[in-house]
Scaffold this motif. Structure first.
Motif, PDB file in Angstrom:
ATOM      1  N   SER A  27       0.845  -1.193   0.000  1.00  0.00           N
ATOM      2  CA  SER A  27       0.000   0.000   0.000  1.00  0.00           C
ATOM      3  C   SER A  27       0.882   1.246   0.000  1.00  0.00           C
ATOM      4  O   SER A  27       1.917   1.292   0.657  1.00  0.00           O
ATOM      5  N   ARG A  33       1.563   8.134  -3.946  1.00  0.00           N
ATOM      6  CA  ARG A  33       0.542   8.018  -4.993  1.00  0.00           C
ATOM      7  C   ARG A  33       0.576   9.229  -5.925  1.00  0.00           C
ATOM      8  O   ARG A  33       0.488   9.090  -7.141  1.00  0.00           O
ATOM      9  N   MET A  81      -4.646   5.263 -11.928  1.00  0.00           N
ATOM     10  CA  MET A  81      -4.736   4.118 -11.021  1.00  0.00           C
ATOM     11  C   MET A  81      -3.919   4.339  -9.750  1.00  0.00           C
ATOM     12  O   MET A  81      -4.192   3.735  -8.730  1.00  0.00           O
ATOM     13  N   GLY A  85      -6.577   3.539  -7.248  1.00  0.00           N
ATOM     14  CA  GLY A  85      -6.404   2.092  -7.195  1.00  0.00           C
ATOM     15  C   GLY A  85      -6.938   1.437  -8.453  1.00  0.00           C
ATOM     16  O   GLY A  85      -7.872   1.934  -9.081  1.00  0.00           O
ATOM     17  N   LYS A  88     -10.866   0.107  -8.376  1.00  0.00           N
ATOM     18  CA  LYS A  88     -11.834   1.206  -8.386  1.00  0.00           C
ATOM     19  C   LYS A  88     -11.824   1.909  -9.746  1.00  0.00           C
ATOM     20  O   LYS A  88     -12.875   2.301 -10.254  1.00  0.00           O
TER      21      LYS A  88
END
Length: 109
Positions: A27, A33, A81, A85, A88
């Protein structure tokens, strides 16, 4: 606290699969991210621009354009993404309101 609850409820055995550890290890934090999104989006834009510039090369220009422009589009779509994610992203792409646009885009690639 979770371990205490498992022991008191009689489920003190650890899970045989290492799935929770894998999920925790893979994660990403919000900063990572955003950095991944920016890097992947920049690579996608660079490939698309490079493909457009290579279009004018005689004989192999169309092939180079197709390759670089396709890679640029895939990288740009893949960059989102990082933010939401992969699952989703795919669920939202194939929602009924976006289904036609998704199909047209994928067929065009």
């Amino acid at each position: 606290m979770d371990k205490l609850k498992r022991v008191l409820s009689g489920r003190d055995a650890e899970e045989p699969s290492g799935l929770p550890e894998v999920i925790d290890a893979t994660s990403l934090g919000w900063g990572a991210r955003v950095k991944g999104f920016i890097a992947c989006f920049a690579i996608g834009c660079l490939c698309s621009i490079l493909g457009s510039c290579l279009l004018w090369i005689p004989k192999k220009g169309l092939v180079l354009f197709a390759v670089f422009y396709t890679l640029g589009n895939i990288a740009s779509i893949g960059s989102t993404m990082f933010l939401m994610g992969p699952m989703k992203q795919l669920k939202r792409m194939f929602e009924p309101t976006r289904l036609i646009a998704t199909i047209v885009m994928l067929v065009s690639i």
